[in-house]
Design an enzyme around this catalytic site. Structure first.
Site, PDB file in Angstrom:
ATOM      1  N   ASP A   1      48.034  69.478  20.407  1.00  0.00           N
ATOM      2  CA  ASP A   1      49.456  69.836  20.487  1.00  0.00           C
ATOM      3  C   ASP A   1      49.839  70.727  19.300  1.00  0.00           C
ATOM      4  OD1 ASP A   1      50.988  67.383  22.410  1.00  0.00           O
ATOM      5  OD2 ASP A   1      48.986  67.009  21.652  1.00  0.00           O
TER       6      ASP A   1
ATOM      7  N   GLU B   1      58.412  71.663  20.696  1.00  0.00           N
ATOM      8  CA  GLU B   1      58.423  70.197  20.660  1.00  0.00           C
ATOM      9  C   GLU B   1      57.971  69.624  19.311  1.00  0.00           C
ATOM     10  OE1 GLU B   1      55.966  68.156  23.559  1.00  0.00           O
ATOM     11  OE2 GLU B   1      56.649  66.204  22.844  1.00  0.00           O
TER      12      GLU B   1
ATOM     13  N   ASP C   1      56.400  73.935  24.955  1.00  0.00           N
ATOM     14  CA  ASP C   1      55.758  72.625  24.995  1.00  0.00           C
ATOM     15  C   ASP C   1      54.258  72.894  24.928  1.00  0.00           C
ATOM     16  OD1 ASP C   1      54.846  70.065  25.410  1.00  0.00           O
ATOM     17  OD2 ASP C   1      56.325  69.610  26.968  1.00  0.00           O
TER      18      ASP C   1
ATOM     19  N   ASP D   1      52.204  69.726  27.511  1.00  0.00           N
ATOM     20  CA  ASP D   1      53.129  68.905  28.277  1.00  0.00           C
ATOM     21  C   ASP D   1      52.266  67.937  29.077  1.00  0.00           C
ATOM     22  OD1 ASP D   1      55.465  67.957  29.476  1.00  0.00           O
ATOM     23  OD2 ASP D   1      55.201  69.311  31.178  1.00  0.00           O
TER      24      ASP D   1
ATOM     25  N   THR E   1      51.023  64.993  27.396  1.00  0.00           N
ATOM     26  CA  THR E   1      49.996  64.590  26.411  1.00  0.00           C
ATOM     27  C   THR E   1      49.237  63.353  26.891  1.00  0.00           C
ATOM     28  OG1 THR E   1      51.336  65.510  24.635  1.00  0.00           O
ATOM     29  CG2 THR E   1      49.611  63.990  23.967  1.00  0.00           C
TER      30      THR E   1
ATOM     31  N   ASP F   1      60.390  70.656  28.530  1.00  0.00           N
ATOM     32  CA  ASP F   1      59.731  69.953  29.640  1.00  0.00           C
ATOM     33  C   ASP F   1      60.089  70.556  31.000  1.00  0.00           C
ATOM     34  OD1 ASP F   1      58.191  68.021  28.339  1.00  0.00           O
ATOM     35  OD2 ASP F   1      59.877  66.629  28.150  1.00  0.00           O
TER      36      ASP F   1
HETATM   37  N1  LIG Z   1      61.816  58.029  29.063  1.00  0.00           N
HETATM   38  C1  LIG Z   1      61.478  59.234  29.477  1.00  0.00           C
HETATM   39  N2  LIG Z   1      62.021  59.775  30.597  1.00  0.00           N
HETATM   40  C2  LIG Z   1      61.671  60.991  31.015  1.00  0.00           C
HETATM   41  N3  LIG Z   1      60.782  61.778  30.380  1.00  0.00           N
HETATM   42  C3  LIG Z   1      60.202  61.310  29.263  1.00  0.00           C
HETATM   43  C4  LIG Z   1      60.509  60.027  28.744  1.00  0.00           C
HETATM   44  N4  LIG Z   1      59.781  59.842  27.623  1.00  0.00           N
HETATM   45  C5  LIG Z   1      59.049  60.972  27.440  1.00  0.00           C
HETATM   46  N5  LIG Z   1      59.311  61.855  28.421  1.00  0.00           N
HETATM   47  C6  LIG Z   1      58.794  63.213  28.581  1.00  0.00           C
HETATM   48  O1  LIG Z   1      57.931  63.263  29.710  1.00  0.00           O
HETATM   49  C7  LIG Z   1      57.055  64.339  29.489  1.00  0.00           C
HETATM   50  C8  LIG Z   1      55.868  64.270  30.422  1.00  0.00           C
HETATM   51  O2  LIG Z   1      56.341  64.392  31.720  1.00  0.00           O
HETATM   52  P1  LIG Z   1      55.543  63.859  32.984  1.00  0.00           P
HETATM   53  O3  LIG Z   1      55.834  62.399  33.113  1.00  0.00           O
HETATM   54  O4  LIG Z   1      56.121  64.680  34.068  1.00  0.00           O
HETATM   55  O5  LIG Z   1      54.113  64.135  32.704  1.00  0.00           O
HETATM   56  C9  LIG Z   1      56.692  64.201  28.039  1.00  0.00           C
HETATM   57  O6  LIG Z   1      56.267  65.443  27.562  1.00  0.00           O
HETATM   58  P2  LIG Z   1      55.044  65.515  26.496  1.00  0.00           P
HETATM   59  O7  LIG Z   1      53.836  64.965  27.137  1.00  0.00           O
HETATM   60  O8  LIG Z   1      55.007  66.977  26.230  1.00  0.00           O
HETATM   61  O9  LIG Z   1      55.495  64.724  25.302  1.00  0.00           O
HETATM   62  C10 LIG Z   1      58.007  63.714  27.411  1.00  0.00           C
HETATM   63  O10 LIG Z   1      58.755  64.751  26.791  1.00  0.00           O
HETATM   64 MG   LIG Z   2      56.479  67.708  27.593  1.00  0.00          MG
HETATM   65 MG   LIG Z   3      55.347  64.818  23.455  1.00  0.00          MG
HETATM   66 MG   LIG Z   4      54.275  68.087  24.705  1.00  0.00          MG
END
Ligand SMILES: Nc1ncnc2c1ncn2[C@@H]1O[C@H](COP(=O)(O)O)[C@@H](OP(=O)(O)O)[C@H]1O
Ligand SMILES: [Mg+2]
Ligand SMILES: [Mg+2]
Ligand SMILES: [Mg+2]
Length: 353
Positions: free
Chosen positions: A47, A70, A133, A136, A138, A294
């Site tokens: 990241d 991010e 991001d 995205d 992670t 995101d």
């Molecule tokens: N409680 C929550 N509700 C919705 N999205 C959330 C969350 N907590 C974290 N995320 C976000 O969900 C993203 C991943 O989305 P998805 O579930 O579609 O894979 C994460 O991005 P990162 O992985 O860049 O931190 C993070 O920003």
């Molecule tokens: Mg993300």
């Molecule tokens: Mg993250």
């Molecule tokens: Mg990320």
């Protein structure tokens, strides 16, 4: 005459392509340098490294633009070991051939911290703001599932350019959607795709390469003729999107196929090219605010491919209110022709009407 945003699109795609070389290197290593952030979510050397390389490319080409990214350097200032690992990756990752010349680099470890912190802008409704991001999904990245490198340019709060690099998705736009099985797929032949869009110019996919950009293909959403056969995508993480609400919505819509769960904005890219149809992100809490990085790239790519993207209230995602989508709640993305029907059922199930 070159088309509007041609240079931004070119640099953004090259920047994402270079950063993906770095994330793929990290992906192959067992130790991913994972540390926990303040909100207990994970961040890896991938990241940090990818964010540094993308910002370095923006700094060299568009020095006056603001950046909302991010990650930030704070943790690396006090952790020389982690900083050293990232610096080693960043200094040794380049595109092949002449493409690298268009992208700036990072000078040393001090510059690495400086570059990472250029992403701390508050965003807002005025001027040019890039949002990044670097990885995205992670959690998907760590599992060996889907993840995306996301980069978008906002102008006065509207998304003008969106780029998504998805190292683990099939290149083939016709490939059926796969459940995210978490297998290590990065280096498999035929995987790695970049989706991109410029406002008013449509959406495109091309293979994620390691040098100059190859020619792109135009992508469109699939027409949903029968809701029963529609395929909807949602998060793997039940903490990110309410999966019991989505099951009820699917049932009310008469959708018979189970949802395809995958991490990251790969969901937006997948529906934009017609591999899936509908993407629902349903709030799991009243207080969580979605982050602009995101969604910005995915929102434009889907809309330029013939889709409509709103929140659960039916409002367009508003990227002009800061680092988060503070005025929105959840996401409903679908082909324009069926979006109204999907939204109606979402609101019924969530008790919004
Ligand atoms: N409680 C929550 N509700 C919705 N999205 C959330 C969350 N907590 C974290 N995320 C976000 O969900 C993203 C991943 O989305 P998805 O579930 O579609 O894979 C994460 O991005 P990162 O992985 O860049 O931190 C993070 O920003
Ligand atoms: Mg993300
Ligand atoms: Mg993250
Ligand atoms: Mg990320």
């Amino acid at each position: 005459m070159t088309s509007p945003y041609a240079r931004e699109l070119e640099i953004a795609q090259l920047a994402v392509q270079r950063a993906a070389i770095l994330t793929k290197r990290v992906f192959r290593e067992k130790a991913k340098g994972t540390v926990s952030k303040d909100d207990a979510s994970p961040v890896t050397i991938g990241d940090f490294g990818a964010q540094a390389l993308i910002i370095a490319a923006l700094r060299a080409n568009f020095p006056g633009d603001a950046i909302v990214a991010e990650e930030e350097a704070a943790q690396l200032r006090s952790d020389a070991g982690l900083r050293g690992l990232i610096w080693d990756l960043v200094r040794s990752t380049r595109l092949s051939g002449a493409a690298e010349e268009a992208l700036g680099g990072v000078r040393d470890e001090a510059d690495l911290l400086e570059v990472l912190d250029l992403g701390r802008s508050e965003g807002g409704r005025k001027g040019r703001v890039w949002t990044i991001d670097p990885i995205d999904g992670t959690k998907g990245f760590l599992r060996g599932g889907q993840y995306a490198l996301a980069l978008a340019l906002l102008e006065d709060g509207d998304v003008k350019v969106g780029v998504l690099g998805c190292p683990n998705l099939p290149v083939d736009d016709e490939a059926p959607l796969e459940a995210d099985i978490g297998a290590n797929q990065t280096d498999e032949e035929g995987r790695g795709v970049i989706f991109s869009a410029v406002v008013g110019q449509g959406a495109t996919s091309r293979p994620l390469g390691t040098g100059g950009l190859t020619e792109g293909k135009s992508i469109r959403m699939k027409e949903v003729t029968e809701m029963a056969n529609a395929c909807f995508c949602e998060s793997v993480e039940s903490g990110h999107s309410n999966q019991s609400d989505s099951a009820q919505i699917a049932q009310k819509l008469g959708i018979t196929k189970p949802s395809v769960r995958m991490d990251s904005q790969a969901k937006y890219g997948s529906i934009a090219r017609g591999a899936g149809d509908i993407y629902l992100r349903l709030p799991t809490s009243k207080t969580y605010q979605e982050k602009i990085w995101d969604h910005a790239a995915g929102d434009l790519i889907v809309r330029e491919a013939g889709g409509q993207v709103t929140d659960t209230k039916g409002q367009r995602l508003d990227f002009g209110v800061g680092r988060t989508l503070a005025t929105n709640s959840g996401v409903v993305a679908a082909p324009a022709a069926v979006h109204g029907r999907v939204l109606e059922v979402v609101q019924e199930v969530l008790g919004l009407k």
